[in-house]
Design a protein around this motif. Structure first.
Motif, PDB file in Angstrom:
ATOM      1  N   GLN A 239       0.817  -1.215   0.000  1.00  0.00           N
ATOM      2  CA  GLN A 239       0.000   0.000   0.000  1.00  0.00           C
ATOM      3  C   GLN A 239       0.855   1.271   0.000  1.00  0.00           C
ATOM      4  O   GLN A 239       0.560   2.231  -0.698  1.00  0.00           O
TER       5      GLN A 239
ATOM      6  N   GLY B 253       6.617  -5.929 -11.324  1.00  0.00           N
ATOM      7  CA  GLY B 253       5.853  -5.939 -10.077  1.00  0.00           C
ATOM      8  C   GLY B 253       6.251  -7.076  -9.155  1.00  0.00           C
ATOM      9  O   GLY B 253       5.406  -7.796  -8.616  1.00  0.00           O
TER      10      GLY B 253
ATOM     11  N   ASP C 144       4.254  -6.427   5.030  1.00  0.00           N
ATOM     12  CA  ASP C 144       4.703  -7.595   5.796  1.00  0.00           C
ATOM     13  C   ASP C 144       4.791  -8.828   4.895  1.00  0.00           C
ATOM     14  O   ASP C 144       5.677  -9.673   5.055  1.00  0.00           O
ATOM     15  N   GLY C 145       3.899  -8.904   3.913  1.00  0.00           N
ATOM     16  CA  GLY C 145       3.931 -10.032   2.987  1.00  0.00           C
ATOM     17  C   GLY C 145       5.215 -10.049   2.183  1.00  0.00           C
ATOM     18  O   GLY C 145       5.949 -11.036   2.158  1.00  0.00           O
ATOM     19  N   GLY C 146       5.521  -8.952   1.528  1.00  0.00           N
ATOM     20  CA  GLY C 146       6.715  -8.858   0.680  1.00  0.00           C
ATOM     21  C   GLY C 146       7.997  -9.003   1.479  1.00  0.00           C
ATOM     22  O   GLY C 146       8.948  -9.646   1.031  1.00  0.00           O
TER      23      GLY C 146
ATOM     24  N   ASN D  64       0.221  -5.074   8.339  1.00  0.00           N
ATOM     25  CA  ASN D  64      -1.246  -5.101   8.376  1.00  0.00           C
ATOM     26  C   ASN D  64      -1.762  -6.539   8.420  1.00  0.00           C
ATOM     27  O   ASN D  64      -2.912  -6.802   8.081  1.00  0.00           O
TER      28      ASN D  64
ATOM     29  N   SER E 106      -1.604  -9.030   6.627  1.00  0.00           N
ATOM     30  CA  SER E 106      -2.283  -9.570   5.435  1.00  0.00           C
ATOM     31  C   SER E 106      -1.538  -9.191   4.157  1.00  0.00           C
ATOM     32  O   SER E 106      -0.732  -8.263   4.154  1.00  0.00           O
TER      33      SER E 106
ATOM     34  N   GLY F  62      -2.466  -7.214   1.942  1.00  0.00           N
ATOM     35  CA  GLY F  62      -3.553  -6.246   1.983  1.00  0.00           C
ATOM     36  C   GLY F  62      -4.166  -5.945   0.626  1.00  0.00           C
ATOM     37  O   GLY F  62      -5.385  -5.756   0.508  1.00  0.00           O
TER      38      GLY F  62
HETATM   39  C1  TPP Z   1       6.225 -12.331  -7.143  1.00  0.00           C
HETATM   40  C2  TPP Z   1       4.838 -11.856  -6.877  1.00  0.00           C
HETATM   41  N1  TPP Z   1       3.939 -12.683  -6.280  1.00  0.00           N
HETATM   42  C3  TPP Z   1       2.674 -12.259  -6.042  1.00  0.00           C
HETATM   43  C4  TPP Z   1       2.283 -10.996  -6.395  1.00  0.00           C
HETATM   44  C5  TPP Z   1       0.834 -10.552  -6.188  1.00  0.00           C
HETATM   45  N2  TPP Z   1       0.715  -9.531  -5.133  1.00  0.00           N
HETATM   46  C6  TPP Z   1       0.755  -8.208  -5.403  1.00  0.00           C
HETATM   47  S1  TPP Z   1       0.570  -7.248  -4.051  1.00  0.00           S
HETATM   48  C7  TPP Z   1       0.406  -8.608  -3.072  1.00  0.00           C
HETATM   49  C8  TPP Z   1       0.163  -8.444  -1.591  1.00  0.00           C
HETATM   50  C9  TPP Z   1       1.252  -7.700  -0.908  1.00  0.00           C
HETATM   51  O1  TPP Z   1       1.089  -7.818   0.477  1.00  0.00           O
HETATM   52  P1  TPP Z   1       2.013  -7.030   1.461  1.00  0.00           P
HETATM   53  O2  TPP Z   1       3.430  -7.148   1.048  1.00  0.00           O
HETATM   54  O3  TPP Z   1       1.712  -7.461   2.844  1.00  0.00           O
HETATM   55  O4  TPP Z   1       1.590  -5.519   1.223  1.00  0.00           O
HETATM   56  P2  TPP Z   1       0.157  -4.828   1.523  1.00  0.00           P
HETATM   57  O5  TPP Z   1      -0.650  -4.864   0.245  1.00  0.00           O
HETATM   58  O6  TPP Z   1      -0.492  -5.581   2.641  1.00  0.00           O
HETATM   59  O7  TPP Z   1       0.518  -3.429   1.896  1.00  0.00           O
HETATM   60  C10 TPP Z   1       0.505  -9.795  -3.809  1.00  0.00           C
HETATM   61  C11 TPP Z   1       0.414 -11.158  -3.230  1.00  0.00           C
HETATM   62  C12 TPP Z   1       3.256 -10.170  -7.019  1.00  0.00           C
HETATM   63  N3  TPP Z   1       2.994  -8.917  -7.413  1.00  0.00           N
HETATM   64  N4  TPP Z   1       4.509 -10.619  -7.229  1.00  0.00           N
END
Ligand code: TPP
Length: 546
Positions: free
Chosen positions: A383, A407, A434-436, A461, A463, A465
C-alpha cells in the motif's frame, strides 16, 4: 598465465570494473570462489542467505548506480532461485551479469541426472535475459566476459548470463588476460528524424515530456528541453527523478493526468509510455498507433517503435537526441502557450486530491521530510509502495528504485541491500509490506553480518492487503489466501542482531526514522497498521478504470 577457469572469470570481472560480487558457493563454482578468496583485496564478496538475495542485491547495485554488477550461484536449482530477480533486471533494462556453473562437460545434454542438471539451462536463461553463452574453453573466458559487458551496456541495456561446466571451471590453461571493454559512444541520431521533430515541436502549444528508465542519464538535457518548451515532465516509476518534482516543471503522474487533457504533443524519452497508453487507457487492449496528442519518441531500441508507433521516431540515445533537439530548437524557436501557473495549479490540485490516501500519504510525507534529497527510496508491491508512485516526490535520478512492470513482490528489502552497498555514503530506505518483506526475511542475517545500513520500514497489516481488498471488492468479500499471522518483528530483529523499533503513527515514526538514518546502521522499523484500514491508491494509478 596458467590459471583456472574460475580465476580467468574473476580477473576478467575485475578488469571490467567489478568491485563487488554477490554470490553463494557450491561445488561447481568452487574454483571461482577460490579466486575470489585470493583476489579479495580487489573484489569484495557478499554472501546472502538465499540465492535470490544475490541477484536482487546485484540488481539494486546496478540500478541505483548505473554501473554493471555481477552475481554467481550454482547451476540448476541455484540459478533458478534467482530468476525472479533476473527477469526484473530484464524488465528494468539493468546490466546484471549472472555467472553460473554447469554439469561436467561429458554430461551436457545427457539427461543422466548429474548434480543440479536441468533440461536446457542455457535456453532457459537465454529466454529471461538479453544474452546467455557457455564458455567451453578457459582460454575464451576473458573475451566472452568482455562481450557480456559490451552487450549489457550497449543499445537497450539488460542482464546477461555466462555458464561454465564444472570441469572447465576447475581446469587450468594458458590464458591471455585482456583489458576490460569501454562502451563505445552511441551512434549520432539521424538528422532527418531530429529535423522533423524540431519542426513539429517549434509549433507545439502544450507539449508534455514523459521520461522512462532510458532517460536516467539525460537529466540535464531533459531539463533544458522542458524549459524551452515550457513542458511539464512526468514519469510513472522507472523514469522518476530525471526532473525533480519540486521543480516547477517536474510533475507527478496525477498532476500530469490533469495536464494530459489539453496536451497537443507528447515526447516519450526512453519510456514505453505505459502511463499514457495503458494506465490512462486500457490495460487489456494493445493500442499500437495512438492518435492525438501527437507522439514523438526517443528510444535506443528500434523494436519499441513497432510496439507503440509514434508520429516521429528518433531511434537514438536519450542524451544525444535530447541535446540535439535542444540545440536546434534554441535557434528555430518555440511557441508554447501553457504557463507555469497552469502547471502549478495542476500540481497543487493533485496534491490536494491524493491527500485522502491515508495513512500512506502521512507516512510518505514523514519519510520525504527525513530522507535527504539524494537518499534512495526502494519501493515495494504494497500500500505504501503503490501510493509512492504518485505520492512520494523524487528529486534525483536513480534514487527511486522500482521493479517496474514486473511488479516483483519481495524484491524491495533484498534489492535495498545492493543499493546501499553501491552507495555506502547515501541513506537508503526500504518500504515494504509484511507479505513482501517475509519473501526475503533471511537477508536480515546478511544485513547484520556485513553491517549494511539500510533502514527497513515494514508496514504490518497482518495480510496481503492488496489481495484482501481486491477480494472484498471484486469477489463479494470472499477472502481467501490473504490473511496471515506474523512473527514478532521486534524479537526477530533482535535475534538477528539488528536494532528493531515499533511505531504506530507518522508522528512517532519521524524521530525514529531520523535516528535510524543518522545511525548509519541497519534498523528494522515495524509500522503497525490496522488490517483493512488503508485507503486504496488505485484510482490514481489507473484513473481511466476507477
Ligand atoms: C512475485 C509476486 N507474487 C505475487 C504478487 C501478487 N501480489 C501483489 S501485491 C500482493 C500483496 C502484498 O502484500 P504485502 O506485502 O503485505 O503488502 P500490503 O498490500 O499488505 O501493503 C501480492 C500477493 C506479485 N505482485 N509478485
Amino acid at each position: 598465465m596458467n590459471i583456472s577457469g574460475g580465476e580467468a572469470l574473476v580477473r576478467s570481472l575485475i578488469n571490467n570494473g567489478i568491485d563487488t560480487i554477490f554470490g553463494l558457493p557450491g561445488a561447481q563454482i568452487y574454483p571461482l570462489f577460490d579466486a575470489l578468496q585470493r583476489h579479495s583485496d580487489r573484489i569484495r564478496t557478499i554472501v546472502p542467505r538465499h540465492e535470490q538475495g544475490a541477484a536482487y542485491m546485484a540488481f539494486g547495485y546496478a540500478k541505483s548506480s548505473g554501473r554493471p554488477s555481477a552475481y554467481t550461484v550454482v547451476p540448476g536449482p541455484g540459478v533458478l532461485n534467482t530468476t525472479a530477480a533476473l527477469c526484473t533486471a530484464w524488465g528494468c533494462n539493468t546490466p546484471v551479469l549472472c555467472l553460473t556453473g554447469q554439469v561436467p562437460s561429458a554430461f551436457l545434454g545427457s539427461g543422466r541426472g548429474h548434480l543440479h542438471e536441468i533440461p536446457d539451462q542455457l535456453a532457459t536463461l537465454q529466454s529471461l535475459t538479453k544474452w546467455a553463452r557457455r564458455i567451453n574453453d578457459v582460454k575464451a573466458a576473458p573475451t566472452l566476459v568482455n562481450e557480456a559487458f559490451l552487450v549489457m551496456q550497449s543499445g537497450r541495456p539488460g542482464p546477461a548470463v555466462l555458464e561454465m561446466c564444472w570441469d572447465t571451471m576447475a581446469q587450468t590453461s594458458d590464458v591471455e588476460i585482456i583489458p576490460g571493454i569501454s562502451v563505445p559512444e552511441p551512434a549520432e541520431p539521424d538528422p532527418d528524424q531530429i529535423a522533423r521533430a524540431v519542426t513539429r515541436l517549434s509549433t507545439a502549444k502544450r507539449p508534455m515530456i514523459m521520461t522512462g528508465n532510458g532517460a536516467q542519464h539525460a537529466a540535464a538535457e531533459v531539463l533544458v528541453l522542458a524549459g524551452l518548451l515550457n513542458a511539464p515532465v512526468t514519469a510513472f516509476r522507472s523514469g522518476r527523478g530525471v526532473v525533480a518534482e519540486d521543480h516547477p516543471l517536474g510533475v507527478s503522474s496525477v498532476a500530469a493526468y490533469d495536464l494530459w487533457r489539453d496536451t497537443d504533443v507528447i515526447i516519450g524519452i526512453g519510456s514505453r509510455l505505459e502511463l499514457q497508453y495503458m494506465r490512462w487507457g486500457s490495460m487489456n487492449q494493445w493500442l499500437r498507433r495512438p492518435e492525438a496528442p501527437f507522439l514523438i519518441r526517443i528510444d535506443i531500441d528500434p523494436a519499441e517503435m513497432y510496439r507503440l508507433v509514434p508520429g516521429i521516431a528518433i531511434i537514438a540515445d536519450a542524451r544525444k537526441a535530447t541535446a540535439q533537439l535542444v540545440e536546434k530548437l534554441a535557434s528555430s524557436g518555440t511557441a508554447p502557450v501553457r504557463t507555469r501557473d497552469e502547471i502549478a495549479v495542476a500540481k497543487s490540485g493533485a496534491r490536494a486530491r491524493i491527500e485522502k490516501i491515508q495513512p500512506q500519504m502521512a507516512y510518505l510525507d514523514v519519510i520525504r521530510e527525513v530522507l535527504p534529497r539524494d537518499g534512495f527510496f526502494v519501493e515495494e508491491l504494497c500500500q505504501i509502495g503503490f501510493t509512492s508512485y504518485f505520492g512520494f516526490p523524487v528529486y534525483r535520478p536513480r534514487t527511486y528504485v522500482t521493479p517496474g512492470f514486473q511488479g516483483t513482490l519481495g524484491f524491495g528489502f533484498q534489492t535495498a541491500l545492493g543499493v546501499k552497498i553501491a552507495n555506502p555514503d547515501k541513506a537508503v530506505v526500504s518500504v515494504t509490506g509484511d507479505g513482501g518483506f517475509m519473501f526475503g526475511v533471511q537477508e536480515l542475517a546478511t544485513c547484520a553480518q556485513y553491517n549494511i545500513g539500510v533502514v527497513t520500514l515494514v508496514f504490518n497489516n497482518q495480510s496481503f492487503g492488496n489481495v484482501r481488498r481486491d477480494q472484498e471488492n471484486q469477489f463479494d468479500n470472499r477472502v481467501i489466501g490473504a490473511d496471515f499471522n506474523n512473527p514478532d518483528f521486534m524479537k526477530l530483529a533482535d535475534s538477528f542482531g539488528i536494532e528493531g523499533r515499533r511505531v504506530s503513527s507518522p508522528a512517532e515514526l519521524k524521530p525514529v526514522l531520523a535516528h535510524a538514518i543518522e545511525s548509519g546502521a541497519p534498523v528494522l522499523i515495524e509500522v503497525v497498521i490496522e488490517k483493512g484500514s488503508e485507503i486504496s491508491p488505485w484510482e490514481f494509478i489507473h484513473p481511466a478504470v476507477s
